[in-house]
Design a protein around this motif. Structure first.
Motif, mmCIF file in Angstrom:
data_model
loop_
_atom_site.group_PDB
_atom_site.id
_atom_site.type_symbol
_atom_site.label_atom_id
_atom_site.label_comp_id
_atom_site.label_asym_id
_atom_site.label_seq_id
_atom_site.Cartn_x
_atom_site.Cartn_y
_atom_site.Cartn_z
ATOM 1 N N GLN A 84 0.827 -1.208 0.000
ATOM 2 C CA GLN A 84 0.000 0.000 0.000
ATOM 3 C C GLN A 84 0.862 1.258 0.000
ATOM 4 O OE1 GLN A 84 -2.925 0.032 3.146
ATOM 5 N NE2 GLN A 84 -3.664 -2.027 2.649
ATOM 6 N N PHE A 85 1.949 1.228 0.770
ATOM 7 C CA PHE A 85 2.837 2.390 0.830
ATOM 8 C C PHE A 85 3.456 2.669 -0.537
ATOM 9 C CE2 PHE A 85 7.129 4.165 1.354
ATOM 10 C CZ PHE A 85 6.822 5.349 2.012
ATOM 11 N N ARG A 86 3.896 1.618 -1.218
ATOM 12 C CA ARG A 86 4.487 1.801 -2.546
ATOM 13 C C ARG A 86 3.466 2.376 -3.520
ATOM 14 N NH1 ARG A 86 5.584 -1.994 -5.394
ATOM 15 N NH2 ARG A 86 4.862 -3.853 -4.265
ATOM 16 N N HIS A 87 2.221 1.921 -3.408
ATOM 17 C CA HIS A 87 1.172 2.440 -4.281
ATOM 18 C C HIS A 87 0.847 3.895 -3.951
ATOM 19 C CE1 HIS A 87 -0.395 -1.887 -5.238
ATOM 20 N NE2 HIS A 87 0.724 -1.583 -5.862
ATOM 21 N N ARG A 88 0.873 4.234 -2.659
ATOM 22 C CA ARG A 88 0.641 5.623 -2.263
ATOM 23 C C ARG A 88 1.745 6.531 -2.818
ATOM 24 N NH1 ARG A 88 -2.835 6.546 2.283
ATOM 25 N NH2 ARG A 88 -3.543 4.617 3.265
ATOM 26 N N LEU A 89 2.967 6.055 -2.702
ATOM 27 C CA LEU A 89 4.108 6.856 -3.145
ATOM 28 C C LEU A 89 4.117 6.990 -4.663
ATOM 29 C CD1 LEU A 89 6.494 8.383 -1.997
ATOM 30 C CD2 LEU A 89 7.853 6.299 -2.118
ATOM 31 N N SER A 90 3.867 5.907 -5.365
ATOM 32 C CA SER A 90 3.792 5.860 -6.830
ATOM 33 C C SER A 90 5.124 6.236 -7.484
ATOM 34 C CB SER A 90 2.672 6.769 -7.361
ATOM 35 O OG SER A 90 3.041 8.134 -7.264
ATOM 36 N N LYS A 91 5.171 6.112 -8.788
ATOM 37 C CA LYS A 91 6.385 6.419 -9.547
ATOM 38 C C LYS A 91 6.784 7.889 -9.387
ATOM 39 C CE LYS A 91 8.062 6.551 -14.337
ATOM 40 N NZ LYS A 91 8.050 8.021 -14.499
ATOM 41 N N ASP A 92 5.802 8.786 -9.472
ATOM 42 C CA ASP A 92 6.101 10.219 -9.351
ATOM 43 C C ASP A 92 6.625 10.556 -7.957
ATOM 44 O OD1 ASP A 92 5.298 10.630 -11.941
ATOM 45 O OD2 ASP A 92 3.251 11.201 -11.407
ATOM 46 N N GLY A 93 6.072 9.893 -6.948
ATOM 47 C CA GLY A 93 6.514 10.137 -5.579
ATOM 48 C C GLY A 93 7.944 9.685 -5.355
ATOM 49 N N TYR A 94 8.290 8.520 -5.906
ATOM 50 C CA TYR A 94 9.663 8.028 -5.791
ATOM 51 C C TYR A 94 10.636 9.013 -6.439
ATOM 52 C CZ TYR A 94 9.052 3.346 -3.805
ATOM 53 O OH TYR A 94 8.808 2.299 -2.957
ATOM 54 N N GLU A 95 10.259 9.526 -7.605
ATOM 55 C CA GLU A 95 11.139 10.473 -8.297
ATOM 56 C C GLU A 95 11.267 11.775 -7.503
ATOM 57 O OE1 GLU A 95 10.293 11.126 -12.373
ATOM 58 O OE2 GLU A 95 10.551 9.026 -12.941
ATOM 59 N N ARG A 96 10.187 12.183 -6.844
ATOM 60 C CA ARG A 96 10.240 13.407 -6.035
ATOM 61 C C ARG A 96 11.143 13.219 -4.824
ATOM 62 N NH1 ARG A 96 5.020 16.852 -3.769
ATOM 63 N NH2 ARG A 96 6.225 18.393 -2.589
ATOM 64 N N VAL A 97 11.031 12.063 -4.178
ATOM 65 C CA VAL A 97 11.901 11.761 -3.031
ATOM 66 C C VAL A 97 13.356 11.722 -3.481
ATOM 67 C CG1 VAL A 97 12.567 9.956 -1.394
ATOM 68 C CG2 VAL A 97 10.160 10.556 -1.676
ATOM 69 N N PHE A 98 13.607 11.070 -4.624
ATOM 70 C CA PHE A 98 14.965 10.992 -5.170
ATOM 71 C C PHE A 98 15.518 12.393 -5.417
ATOM 72 C CE2 PHE A 98 17.725 11.003 -8.915
ATOM 73 C CZ PHE A 98 18.691 10.080 -8.554
ATOM 74 N N SER A 99 14.702 13.257 -6.023
ATOM 75 C CA SER A 99 15.135 14.619 -6.337
ATOM 76 C C SER A 99 15.440 15.412 -5.071
ATOM 77 C CB SER A 99 14.051 15.330 -7.152
ATOM 78 O OG SER A 99 14.420 16.667 -7.417
ATOM 79 N N MET A 100 14.599 15.284 -4.049
ATOM 80 C CA MET A 100 14.791 16.027 -2.800
ATOM 81 C C MET A 100 16.055 15.576 -2.073
ATOM 82 S SD MET A 100 10.779 16.046 -1.580
ATOM 83 C CE MET A 100 10.911 17.114 -0.158
#
Length: 236
Positions: A84-100
């Motif tokens: 569920q957490f991975r789905h909440r984060l999604s691909k865009d969320g992972y990229e945003r975390v990576f960028s930050m």
């Protein structure tokens, strides 16, 4: 360096607000596990190459030291909660975390990125080929493309890495049949967006073309790309 030291070295305070925003406000439901701990567990999963959320949940349940390194106290999440957490984060969320996180490393001068290396790595898709032998049967976005050893059904991860720290600074994923040269400009754009001041771009002979070299120079960097044996530029 131990797993705990790696996870503790990450300053995730900047992204705590973003991770918390993935969950609804206070309600009648059970209080969620700390989002930062959930993210650390996903990082642990990749560091240890744990193949699934089910295996990750079992690992943390049995290994208190690793669970504590992620920030879990008494109980640990089920595999369903990790999914569920991975789905909440999604691909865009992972990229945003990576960028930050990357911007933080650049600001702290942990990563300079003066010299970056660009390359593409083939990743096999979990699917059979369709009747035309061109794309995936259960994964229609996957394509058959050239890999190091023959042809492969899947994707390519195109990355730009810092040669001094060996850390990835930008990445994009595309079907395996797409030419690597198409992703030079998008990768350099992402580097600029992350605040990376690159001066030299290294690549192998797969990127040998006048257009690629011109693109790199447009960003004020020096391309270091070997010529292919059959290259017309080499003959000139």
């Amino acid at each position: 360096m131990s797993i705990k030291q790696v996870l503790d070295s990450l300053n995730l305070e900047r992204i705590r607000g973003f991770l918390t925003s993935l969950y609804h406000g206070a309600g009648a439901g059970r209080k969620p596990y700390p989002p930062v701990s959930m993210l650390k567990a996903q990082l642990l999963k990749h560091l240890l190459r744990v193949p699934s959320d089910r295996r990750l949940a079992l690992l943390l349940k049995r290994n208190r030291k690793k669970a504590k390194a992620c920030g879990f106290k008494l109980k640990t999440p089920s595999h369903g909660l990790f999914t569920q957490f991975r789905h909440r984060l999604s691909k865009d969320g992972y990229e945003r975390v990576f960028s930050m996180l990357l911007k933080q490393l650049v600001e702290d001068k942990v990563v300079k990125g003066e010299v970056v290396a660009v390359d593409g790595t083939a990743v096999k898709a979990y699917s059979q080929r369709d009747l035309k032998n061109k794309r995936g049967k259960s994964d229609p976005e996957a394509r058959v493309g050239r890999a190091r050893r023959g042809f492969l059904l899947g994707y390519k991860v195109h990355t730009a890495c810092c040669t001094s720290s060996e850390l990835p600074l930008a990445f994009t994923v595309a079907p395996c049949n797409m030419n690597e040269k198409r992703f030079i400009k998008p990768l350099l754009e992402k580097l600029m967006g992350h605040g990376v001041c690159f001066e030299t771009v290294l690549a192998d002979a797969q990127y040998d073309s006048a257009k690629v070299r011109e693109t790199v120079k447009e960003y004020g960097a020096e391309p270091v790309i070997p010529y292919r044996k059959s290259s017309k530029l080499r003959a000139a």
